[in-house]
Motif scaffolding. Sequence first.
Motif, PDB file in Angstrom:
ATOM      1  N   LYS A   1      14.762 -29.385  -7.485  1.00  0.00           N
ATOM      2  CA  LYS A   1      14.469 -29.486  -8.916  1.00  0.00           C
ATOM      3  C   LYS A   1      15.029 -28.260  -9.626  1.00  0.00           C
ATOM      4  O   LYS A   1      14.856 -27.138  -9.168  1.00  0.00           O
ATOM      5  N   VAL A   2      15.703 -28.492 -10.744  1.00  0.00           N
ATOM      6  CA  VAL A   2      16.224 -27.433 -11.592  1.00  0.00           C
ATOM      7  C   VAL A   2      15.908 -27.836 -13.027  1.00  0.00           C
ATOM      8  O   VAL A   2      16.308 -28.917 -13.469  1.00  0.00           O
ATOM      9  N   ASP A   3      15.199 -26.942 -13.724  1.00  0.00           N
ATOM     10  CA  ASP A   3      14.725 -27.255 -15.063  1.00  0.00           C
ATOM     11  C   ASP A   3      13.978 -28.592 -15.009  1.00  0.00           C
ATOM     12  O   ASP A   3      13.061 -28.748 -14.262  1.00  0.00           O
ATOM     13  N   HIS A   4      14.393 -29.569 -15.794  1.00  0.00           N
ATOM     14  CA  HIS A   4      13.706 -30.859 -15.792  1.00  0.00           C
ATOM     15  C   HIS A   4      14.533 -31.945 -15.112  1.00  0.00           C
ATOM     16  O   HIS A   4      14.392 -33.131 -15.426  1.00  0.00           O
ATOM     17  N   HIS A   5      15.393 -31.529 -14.186  1.00  0.00           N
ATOM     18  CA  HIS A   5      16.226 -32.476 -13.451  1.00  0.00           C
ATOM     19  C   HIS A   5      15.952 -32.339 -11.960  1.00  0.00           C
ATOM     20  O   HIS A   5      15.513 -31.286 -11.484  1.00  0.00           O
ATOM     21  N   PHE A   6      16.241 -33.409 -11.222  1.00  0.00           N
ATOM     22  CA  PHE A   6      16.087 -33.335  -9.774  1.00  0.00           C
ATOM     23  C   PHE A   6      17.227 -34.099  -9.111  1.00  0.00           C
ATOM     24  O   PHE A   6      17.860 -34.969  -9.692  1.00  0.00           O
ATOM     25  N   ALA A   7      17.463 -33.720  -7.866  1.00  0.00           N
ATOM     26  CA  ALA A   7      18.375 -34.445  -6.987  1.00  0.00           C
ATOM     27  C   ALA A   7      17.636 -34.628  -5.674  1.00  0.00           C
ATOM     28  O   ALA A   7      17.005 -33.694  -5.181  1.00  0.00           O
ATOM     29  N   ALA A   8      17.696 -35.819  -5.133  1.00  0.00           N
ATOM     30  CA  ALA A   8      17.035 -36.096  -3.865  1.00  0.00           C
ATOM     31  C   ALA A   8      18.025 -36.774  -2.929  1.00  0.00           C
ATOM     32  O   ALA A   8      18.806 -37.625  -3.352  1.00  0.00           O
ATOM     33  N   LEU A   9      18.002 -36.357  -1.675  1.00  0.00           N
ATOM     34  CA  LEU A   9      18.754 -37.025  -0.615  1.00  0.00           C
ATOM     35  C   LEU A   9      17.721 -37.645   0.312  1.00  0.00           C
ATOM     36  O   LEU A   9      16.846 -36.941   0.832  1.00  0.00           O
ATOM     37  N   LEU A  10      17.814 -38.928   0.513  1.00  0.00           N
ATOM     38  CA  LEU A  10      16.850 -39.654   1.323  1.00  0.00           C
ATOM     39  C   LEU A  10      17.581 -40.351   2.465  1.00  0.00           C
ATOM     40  O   LEU A  10      18.480 -41.161   2.222  1.00  0.00           O
ATOM     41  N   LYS A  11      17.220 -40.043   3.697  1.00  0.00           N
ATOM     42  CA  LYS A  11      17.775 -40.754   4.847  1.00  0.00           C
ATOM     43  C   LYS A  11      16.783 -41.858   5.172  1.00  0.00           C
ATOM     44  O   LYS A  11      15.657 -41.602   5.590  1.00  0.00           O
ATOM     45  N   VAL A  12      17.200 -43.103   4.952  1.00  0.00           N
ATOM     46  CA  VAL A  12      16.305 -44.252   5.020  1.00  0.00           C
ATOM     47  C   VAL A  12      16.653 -45.122   6.227  1.00  0.00           C
ATOM     48  O   VAL A  12      17.818 -45.440   6.449  1.00  0.00           O
ATOM     49  N   ALA A  13      15.612 -45.500   6.966  1.00  0.00           N
ATOM     50  CA  ALA A  13      15.758 -46.465   8.059  1.00  0.00           C
ATOM     51  C   ALA A  13      15.014 -47.730   7.659  1.00  0.00           C
ATOM     52  O   ALA A  13      13.861 -47.666   7.217  1.00  0.00           O
ATOM     53  N   ILE A  14      15.664 -48.866   7.792  1.00  0.00           N
ATOM     54  CA  ILE A  14      15.067 -50.142   7.384  1.00  0.00           C
ATOM     55  C   ILE A  14      15.738 -51.248   8.185  1.00  0.00           C
ATOM     56  O   ILE A  14      16.891 -51.107   8.613  1.00  0.00           O
ATOM     57  N   GLU A  15      15.022 -52.352   8.374  1.00  0.00           N
ATOM     58  CA  GLU A  15      15.623 -53.502   9.048  1.00  0.00           C
ATOM     59  C   GLU A  15      16.873 -53.912   8.286  1.00  0.00           C
ATOM     60  O   GLU A  15      16.874 -53.947   7.050  1.00  0.00           O
ATOM     61  N   ASP A  16      17.920 -54.234   9.021  1.00  0.00           N
ATOM     62  CA  ASP A  16      19.225 -54.525   8.434  1.00  0.00           C
ATOM     63  C   ASP A  16      19.145 -55.599   7.347  1.00  0.00           C
ATOM     64  O   ASP A  16      19.752 -55.460   6.285  1.00  0.00           O
ATOM     65  N   ASP A  17      18.358 -56.624   7.575  1.00  0.00           N
ATOM     66  CA  ASP A  17      18.282 -57.710   6.600  1.00  0.00           C
ATOM     67  C   ASP A  17      17.516 -57.333   5.337  1.00  0.00           C
ATOM     68  O   ASP A  17      17.550 -58.068   4.346  1.00  0.00           O
ATOM     69  N   MET A  18      16.833 -56.198   5.317  1.00  0.00           N
ATOM     70  CA  MET A  18      16.075 -55.759   4.146  1.00  0.00           C
ATOM     71  C   MET A  18      16.789 -54.662   3.352  1.00  0.00           C
ATOM     72  O   MET A  18      16.349 -54.311   2.259  1.00  0.00           O
ATOM     73  N   SER A  19      17.870 -54.109   3.874  1.00  0.00           N
ATOM     74  CA  SER A  19      18.508 -52.955   3.221  1.00  0.00           C
ATOM     75  C   SER A  19      19.056 -53.297   1.837  1.00  0.00           C
ATOM     76  O   SER A  19      18.861 -52.536   0.893  1.00  0.00           O
ATOM     77  N   GLN A  20      19.727 -54.431   1.688  1.00  0.00           N
ATOM     78  CA  GLN A  20      20.279 -54.794   0.371  1.00  0.00           C
ATOM     79  C   GLN A  20      19.166 -55.051  -0.632  1.00  0.00           C
ATOM     80  O   GLN A  20      19.269 -54.695  -1.803  1.00  0.00           O
ATOM     81  N   GLN A  21      18.069 -55.648  -0.164  1.00  0.00           N
ATOM     82  CA  GLN A  21      16.929 -55.905  -1.043  1.00  0.00           C
ATOM     83  C   GLN A  21      16.323 -54.600  -1.544  1.00  0.00           C
ATOM     84  O   GLN A  21      15.996 -54.463  -2.722  1.00  0.00           O
ATOM     85  N   LEU A  22      16.179 -53.614  -0.642  1.00  0.00           N
ATOM     86  CA  LEU A  22      15.623 -52.317  -1.046  1.00  0.00           C
ATOM     87  C   LEU A  22      16.542 -51.628  -2.048  1.00  0.00           C
ATOM     88  O   LEU A  22      16.083 -51.093  -3.062  1.00  0.00           O
ATOM     89  N   LYS A  23      17.829 -51.647  -1.804  1.00  0.00           N
ATOM     90  CA  LYS A  23      18.782 -51.022  -2.722  1.00  0.00           C
ATOM     91  C   LYS A  23      18.697 -51.662  -4.115  1.00  0.00           C
ATOM     92  O   LYS A  23      18.660 -50.965  -5.131  1.00  0.00           O
ATOM     93  N   ALA A  24      18.638 -52.977  -4.146  1.00  0.00           N
ATOM     94  CA  ALA A  24      18.528 -53.682  -5.424  1.00  0.00           C
ATOM     95  C   ALA A  24      17.198 -53.351  -6.111  1.00  0.00           C
ATOM     96  O   ALA A  24      17.153 -53.165  -7.330  1.00  0.00           O
ATOM     97  N   GLN A  25      16.132 -53.242  -5.319  1.00  0.00           N
ATOM     98  CA  GLN A  25      14.819 -52.916  -5.873  1.00  0.00           C
ATOM     99  C   GLN A  25      14.829 -51.508  -6.480  1.00  0.00           C
ATOM    100  O   GLN A  25      14.272 -51.287  -7.551  1.00  0.00           O
ATOM    101  N   PHE A  26      15.443 -50.542  -5.798  1.00  0.00           N
ATOM    102  CA  PHE A  26      15.571 -49.184  -6.338  1.00  0.00           C
ATOM    103  C   PHE A  26      16.244 -49.238  -7.719  1.00  0.00           C
ATOM    104  O   PHE A  26      15.786 -48.620  -8.672  1.00  0.00           O
ATOM    105  N   GLU A  27      17.349 -49.943  -7.797  1.00  0.00           N
ATOM    106  CA  GLU A  27      18.107 -49.990  -9.050  1.00  0.00           C
ATOM    107  C   GLU A  27      17.338 -50.707 -10.159  1.00  0.00           C
ATOM    108  O   GLU A  27      17.415 -50.320 -11.311  1.00  0.00           O
ATOM    109  N   ARG A  28      16.574 -51.744  -9.804  1.00  0.00           N
ATOM    110  CA  ARG A  28      15.764 -52.464 -10.792  1.00  0.00           C
ATOM    111  C   ARG A  28      14.584 -51.633 -11.289  1.00  0.00           C
ATOM    112  O   ARG A  28      14.309 -51.558 -12.474  1.00  0.00           O
ATOM    113  N   GLN A  29      13.873 -50.994 -10.361  1.00  0.00           N
ATOM    114  CA  GLN A  29      12.655 -50.259 -10.697  1.00  0.00           C
ATOM    115  C   GLN A  29      12.928 -48.915 -11.365  1.00  0.00           C
ATOM    116  O   GLN A  29      12.059 -48.379 -12.048  1.00  0.00           O
TER     117      GLN A  29
END
Length: 167
Positions: free
Chosen positions: A39-67
């Motif tokens: 976090k710097v001032d009122h901004h942040f950067a996050a790196l997330l190493k995510v493990a998920i079932e292969d068939d759910m990865s696209q759904q999670l990515k789409a959910q991140f972008e929607r939410q």
Amino acid sequence: MKKIFIATVLGSVTPGVIKALAQETRQAGGEWITSKVIKVDHHFAALLKVAIEDDMSQQLKAQFERQFPALTILFDESIAALQSDLRVIHLNVDCKDRPGLTREIADVLVNLDLGIEHMEFNRVHVSTIGQTVFTSKLTVLLPKEVSNESVVELLEGISEDLRVSVI
């Protein structure tokens, strides 16, 4: 089969945003293997190493972008997943400080074509000995065929007083 990817998230700090990202991941059946948030001032950067079932990865990515439409989110396949023939070693390096030492250590590792995951260098003046001491913590990706001992030997060859320990 699990898929591993890296999500880079950038945006303004809002209360609970990291917690909400984690909750979305869990709801999709995924988990964060590693996370780093800056976090710097009122901004942040996050790196997330995510493990998920292969068939759910696209759904999670789409959910991140929607939410989280106000955030910039980038996805990339994990290098560790692509290079499973690598292993991780953690090293401590200690010696008397001198100009060029950081560069020489990095050069040895780069010339060996090793992946440098983390480098932390510190210099501390020790008044009782009247000198500055150099200390470093390194996390390095090593091919299975390269021994810890050979890396230690090459690093210790940089300077007569340089000591390396594998932790």
